[in-house]
Design an enzyme around this catalytic site. Structure first.
Site, PDB file in Angstrom:
ATOM      1  N   CYS A   1      13.622   5.417  -5.929  1.00 23.17           N
ATOM      2  CA  CYS A   1      12.746   4.530  -6.685  1.00 23.17           C
ATOM      3  C   CYS A   1      13.286   4.318  -8.106  1.00 23.17           C
ATOM      4  O   CYS A   1      14.315   3.670  -8.258  1.00 23.17           O
ATOM      5  CB  CYS A   1      11.314   5.025  -6.673  1.00 23.17           C
ATOM      6  SG  CYS A   1      10.132   3.700  -7.068  1.00 23.17           S
TER       7      CYS A   1
ATOM      8  N   HIS B   1      10.284   5.479  -1.304  1.00 23.03           N
ATOM      9  CA  HIS B   1      10.064   6.923  -1.423  1.00 23.03           C
ATOM     10  C   HIS B   1      10.175   7.589  -0.059  1.00 23.03           C
ATOM     11  O   HIS B   1       9.684   7.062   0.945  1.00 23.03           O
ATOM     12  CB  HIS B   1       8.675   7.210  -1.997  1.00 23.03           C
ATOM     13  CG  HIS B   1       8.498   6.758  -3.402  1.00 23.03           C
ATOM     14  ND1 HIS B   1       8.853   7.535  -4.493  1.00 23.03           N
ATOM     15  CD2 HIS B   1       8.006   5.595  -3.905  1.00 23.03           C
ATOM     16  CE1 HIS B   1       8.582   6.871  -5.609  1.00 23.03           C
ATOM     17  NE2 HIS B   1       8.067   5.700  -5.283  1.00 23.03           N
TER      18      HIS B   1
ATOM     19  N   GLU C   1      10.082  11.314  -0.440  1.00 24.86           N
ATOM     20  CA  GLU C   1       9.770  12.660  -0.903  1.00 24.86           C
ATOM     21  C   GLU C   1       8.284  12.960  -0.959  1.00 24.86           C
ATOM     22  O   GLU C   1       7.875  14.099  -1.210  1.00 24.86           O
ATOM     23  CB  GLU C   1      10.377  12.873  -2.303  1.00 24.86           C
ATOM     24  CG  GLU C   1       9.597  12.272  -3.468  1.00 24.86           C
ATOM     25  CD  GLU C   1       9.680  10.764  -3.591  1.00 24.86           C
ATOM     26  OE1 GLU C   1       9.211  10.249  -4.606  1.00 24.86           O
ATOM     27  OE2 GLU C   1      10.198  10.080  -2.672  1.00 24.86           O
TER      28      GLU C   1
END
Length: 250
Positions: free
Chosen positions: A90, A180, A182
């Site tokens: 990101c 994303h 994570e």
């Protein structure tokens, strides 16, 4: 994989290493997490063989309010020059692009938010990191800026209808992911709570707790193997890295 140390740059307290950190640890890596707003970044990579840069609610060029951003861009540029593997997510991907000749602007089609898919490009088929991933992997989107121009040397690896430059590689081992991988459901719910105007861009139901729990199980199935391949890449000396999709197992 013993002895592999990865520097994790965390620009925001709202975006921790999360599940990605757990996957990297499970693959045998040791992690040093640094918050550049509070801690000094290392000058180089004497103590680390790889770098992860996470996301943030701030912009890639917000240096006036966050002067440490210049140091993160410089570190990413140095990593590319020294062939240190990078996984930038990101804001991290936007900083990687900006550090190597790309451009970042407000997203032309508005915020991209929700539990969505990206589509791999042809160039990803033999990529050592993304090659074995599904053609349309699950990802979590939560961004208002986008990479409008890739660095001149970059190879585009994935796109989406709303944002062309979703995944790319600079050199042979520096990866940028606009999306994303994570996150945990709790992280996403907190982002939605703090940024309701951005969260409103998601489709109905996509930011509901039950849906997020189910989605993150699918996310792990796709992206934990990518994290494992990244650790193998970090552990492999530059001269021994394969240019194909197949990486050594140890």
């Amino acid at each position: 994989m013993g002895g592999v140390r990865i520097l994790v740059v965390q620009p925001s307290k709202l975006d921790s290493p999360g599940e990605l950190g757990e996957w990297l640890l499970a693959a045998g890596a040791e992690l040093d997490v640094v918050l550049p707003s509070e801690q000094q970044l290392p000058d180089g990579f004497d103590g680390h063989q790889g770098v992860v840069v996470l996301g943030s609610e701030i912009g890639a060029y917000d240096d006036a309010e966050h002067p440490w951003l210049a140091g993160v861009r410089a570190l990413l540029s140095k990593a590319v020059g020294e062939r240190v593997p990078v996984l930038a997510i990101c804001l991290g991907a936007q900083l990687l692009a900006a550090a190597t000749g790309g451009q970042v602007r407000a997203a032309r089609k508005g915020p991209e938010v929700g539990t969505l898919l990206v589509a791999k490009r042809d160039a990803a088929a033999e990529d050592p990191l993304l090659g074995p991933a599904p053609l349309t992997p699950d990802v979590l989107q939560f961004h208002t800026d986008e990479i409008t121009a890739l660095p001149p040397s970059a190879r585009l690896l994935a796109s989406s209808p709303k944002c062309d430059n979703q995944a790319f590689r600079v050199g042979d081992c520096a990866y940028g992911l606009q999306f994303h991988i994570e996150t945990t459901p709790e992280m996403v719910l907190e982002w939605a709570r703090l940024s309701p105007d951005v969260a409103a861009a998601a489709r109905p139901g996509q930011l509901e707790p039950e849906h997020l729990r189910e989605f993150h199980a699918d996310l792990a199935e796709t992206w934990q193997p990518v994290a494992e391949r990244f650790v193998r890449m970090v552990a492999t000396p530059p001269e021994e890295r394969s240019t194909s999709r197949f990486l050594p197992l140890a």
